[in-house]
Design an enzyme around this catalytic site. Sequence first.
Site, mmCIF file in Angstrom:
data_model
loop_
_atom_site.group_PDB
_atom_site.id
_atom_site.type_symbol
_atom_site.label_atom_id
_atom_site.label_comp_id
_atom_site.label_asym_id
_atom_site.label_seq_id
_atom_site.Cartn_x
_atom_site.Cartn_y
_atom_site.Cartn_z
ATOM 1 N N LYS A 86 60.928 19.661 16.814
ATOM 2 C CA LYS A 86 61.123 18.212 16.739
ATOM 3 C C LYS A 86 60.093 17.631 15.786
ATOM 4 O O LYS A 86 58.888 17.891 15.924
ATOM 5 C CB LYS A 86 60.953 17.575 18.121
ATOM 6 C CG LYS A 86 62.128 17.850 19.044
ATOM 7 C CD LYS A 86 61.912 17.218 20.401
ATOM 8 C CE LYS A 86 62.090 15.711 20.374
ATOM 9 N NZ LYS A 86 62.017 15.147 21.754
HETATM 10 O O1 G3P Z 1 62.602 12.684 23.574
HETATM 11 C C1 G3P Z 1 62.475 11.300 23.468
HETATM 12 C C2 G3P Z 1 62.644 10.666 24.785
HETATM 13 O O2 G3P Z 1 62.005 11.471 25.744
HETATM 14 C C3 G3P Z 1 62.125 9.263 24.860
HETATM 15 O O3 G3P Z 1 62.453 8.802 26.119
HETATM 16 O O4 G3P Z 1 62.214 7.438 28.120
HETATM 17 O O5 G3P Z 1 60.252 7.763 26.609
HETATM 18 O O6 G3P Z 1 62.155 6.326 25.892
HETATM 19 P P1 G3P Z 1 61.728 7.492 26.705
#
Ligand code: G3P
Length: 224
Positions: A86
């Site tokens: 990533k």
């Molecule tokens: O991989 C990206 C994702 O985990 C972001 O999620 O919940 O932190 O917006 P969030």
Amino acid sequence: MEYILDTACIADIRHCNEFYPISGVTTNPSIIAKENRDFWAILKDIRDVIGPDKILFAQTIRKTADGIVEEAKLLNERAGGEFGVKIPIGEEGLKATMALKKLGIKVLMTAIFTPAQALVAARAGADYVAPYVNRLDNISGSGAEVVAEIVETFALYGLPCKVLAASFKNVEQVARCATAGCHCVTLSADILKAVISHPMTDAAVAGFDSDWKSVYGEKTILDL
Ligand code: G3P
């Protein structure tokens, strides 16, 4: 649409890998830091649970293209199976992506918020792009609409890049990505469990149980 688990919590990964048709696991620096233990041990533990064929994603930390490429190579060597690196979108990340394509290392370009960013990432050779659905919804945008536009744009130009939508806080966001033709979603264990939960399902199953028991008592089919 494929389901991927967005966590480094081994208990959650073990549970979801057993009960749900997941294709792999995504992590990021925030998810890894939450575990607060040795980085390589976390990756090894995830691999031990999911096996070599399901894809594991880990994110680079260095900021220069050269640094990103070196970290990606090390991660790929030590990932012990199917792996994708990533990389957040940016100039250095794009340069690294073009170099990693030549080395045959799969790239997921992450922290995507617009179809225009996604298109550049795909042209650089990213295998996946990760638009952040809930974070867009939180700023009065529409994460699902951005996902739909990216899916359409990739189809329009015949790009093989897959849309791996991330950042979900409810099942409606997941459902809207599915109808948009999103290729993969990465979800927490809680959201994945919520996807299959419905009070009407619980009521239907309770009705089956009580009707059966009214005639056959506690006996199951194996007891008849
Ligand atoms: O991989 C990206 C994702 O985990 C972001 O999620 O919940 O932190 O917006 P969030």
